[in-house]
Design an enzyme around this catalytic site. Structure first.
Site, PDB file in Angstrom:
ATOM      1  NE  ARG A 158       9.085   7.089 -47.661  1.00  0.00           N
ATOM      2  CZ  ARG A 158       8.807   7.596 -48.868  1.00  0.00           C
ATOM      3  NH1 ARG A 158       9.693   7.489 -49.870  1.00  0.00           N
ATOM      4  NH2 ARG A 158       7.658   8.198 -49.077  1.00  0.00           N
ATOM      5  CG  HIS A 201      12.516  11.133 -55.102  1.00  0.00           C
ATOM      6  ND1 HIS A 201      12.304   9.953 -54.412  1.00  0.00           N
ATOM      7  CD2 HIS A 201      11.661  12.044 -54.565  1.00  0.00           C
ATOM      8  CE1 HIS A 201      11.365  10.152 -53.506  1.00  0.00           C
ATOM      9  NE2 HIS A 201      10.953  11.404 -53.574  1.00  0.00           N
ATOM     10  CG  ASP A 270       5.172  10.760 -55.800  1.00  0.00           C
ATOM     11  OD1 ASP A 270       5.220  11.787 -55.086  1.00  0.00           O
ATOM     12  OD2 ASP A 270       5.885   9.761 -55.586  1.00  0.00           O
TER      13      ASP A 270
END
Length: 369
Positions: A158, A201, A270
């Site tokens: 990414r 995450h 986020d």
């Protein structure tokens, strides 16, 4: 190079009904608005909505969903998505083109200067066209994190490259291409996720590098794009700035972003439901706003969390509302010669025989200029 645009973007407006909206971007559970979500949008009035793969089936369905969201909110509110290309692409085949990863563009640029930038720029123009055609006008891209040896695969390809100068060149081209097209870009993950070895995450990464090392490497791309209209934080612990509190919830880190990195765009968190953060969802939201984030992002569509977070999220006012208005004033729409752009992108990709992983580089151990 192929011709891109045939029209200028519509002029932005600063007189949008932003005051009175809440400093919140929320997710949705499915492909159509539920009764709960319709009521929530009307009564809570979040500033915007973010879509994920679970919300996407076909172009007509997405158009109906985005129109429905705006009908309930009562204005042309921003609708966001993560459409980076590569493995983070919410709008997918067969209805939308598969785009290369950022890592592919970075490796192309180092192999043949100018080729990666051109390819990334073309992809951004085409992605913008995809998004605007279904009512999405904010893209959570480009990723400005570095691609470093041993870093978590949560970032991986990414990221464009491990060298800050390569990231800056590509990210600037993509950022500007989105703005030219009328899609507002969101640079992420501030102040830099590339050195993390854990997936935020799931758990909180700890970054132990010195401030001087970070300033020369991880932080450098974000400082170079300090003029971006929107940015997103990362949930990371930076020992050199605040060894106790994750960046999203840390006033010292947000102050560093604002005053040292000189970022004055709209700052989003986020997703607050990620595993890197602890405490209840409303505690997280309250801490993020207190730290200096403008808007909190809650993505999972959980009704109980959506209800709880309202207690801790204020209305969008003052400097935050001004930043939000400036960001949305960049929205518009340009037409493109899609066939010509697609043909040129395919030709550039066909000429490259390297790997996305060519960009895994430690910038502190190279003399590349």
């Amino acid at each position: 190079m192929a011709t891109r645009a045939t029209a200028d973007p519509a002029p932005g407006r600063l007189d949008l009904p932003i005051f009175g909206t809440r400093a919140l971007i929320c997710g949705l559970a499915g492909r159509r608005l539920s009764g709960f979500e319709r009521d929530y949008l009307r009564t809570v009035r979040p500033w915007g909505v973010i879509l994920f793969a679970r919300n996407v089936a076909s172009p007509n369905q997405v158009r109906e969903l985005t129109a429905g969201v705006r009908d309930e909110l009562g204005w042309h509110a921003p609708i966001l998505v993560d459409q980076e290309g590569g493995r983070v692409q919410r709008l997918k085949p067969p209805h939308w083109r598969r785009y290369p990863s950022a890592g592919r563009f970075g490796a192309m640029e180092v192999a043949a200067e100018g080729r990666g930038v051109e390819a990334a720029q073309i992809a951004a123009w085409m992605i913008a066209d995809d998004l605007l055609s279904v009512g999405i006008d904010v893209n959570c891209a480009p990723v400005l994190d570095l691609r470093l040896p041993g870093s978590t695969n949560a970032i991986g390809n990414r990221a464009y490259h491990g060298l800050p100068e390569v990231v800056i060149k590509l990210a600037r081209a993509v950022h500007d291409a989105y703005l030219e097209s009328g899609v507002v870009p969101v640079i992420k993950h501030m102040p830099g996720h590339g050195r993390a070895r854990d997936d935020s995450h799931m758990r909180l990464p700890r970054i132990r590098a010195t401030k001087s090392t970070l300033a020369l490497t991880d932080f450098s791309p974000f400082r170079a794009l300090q003029d971006a209209p929107m940015g997103m934080t990362g949930h990371l612990l930076f020992d050199a700035i605040d060894s106790e509190t994750p960046a999203t919830l840390s006033k010292p880190v947000i102050d560093y972003v604002r005053h040292t990195m000189k970022f004055n765009g709209l700052l989003l968190t986020d997703d607050l439901s990620m595993g890197a953060l602890s405490g209840s969802i409303n505690e997280r939201a309250k801490a993020a706003i207190a730290a200096g984030c403008d808007i909190v992002l809650h993505c999972n569509g959980s009704q109980s969390e959506m209800d709880a977070i309202v207690e801790s999220v204020p209305e969008l006012t003052g400097t935050s509302a001004e930043r939000a208005a400036r960001a949305l004033a960049r929205r518009g729409r340009q037409s493109i010669d899609r066939a010509a752009l697609d043909s040129r992108l395919e030709a550039l990709l066909a000429d490259f025989s390297g790997s996305d992983d060519d960009g895994i580089v430690d910038p502190t151990k190279t003399t590349h200029a």
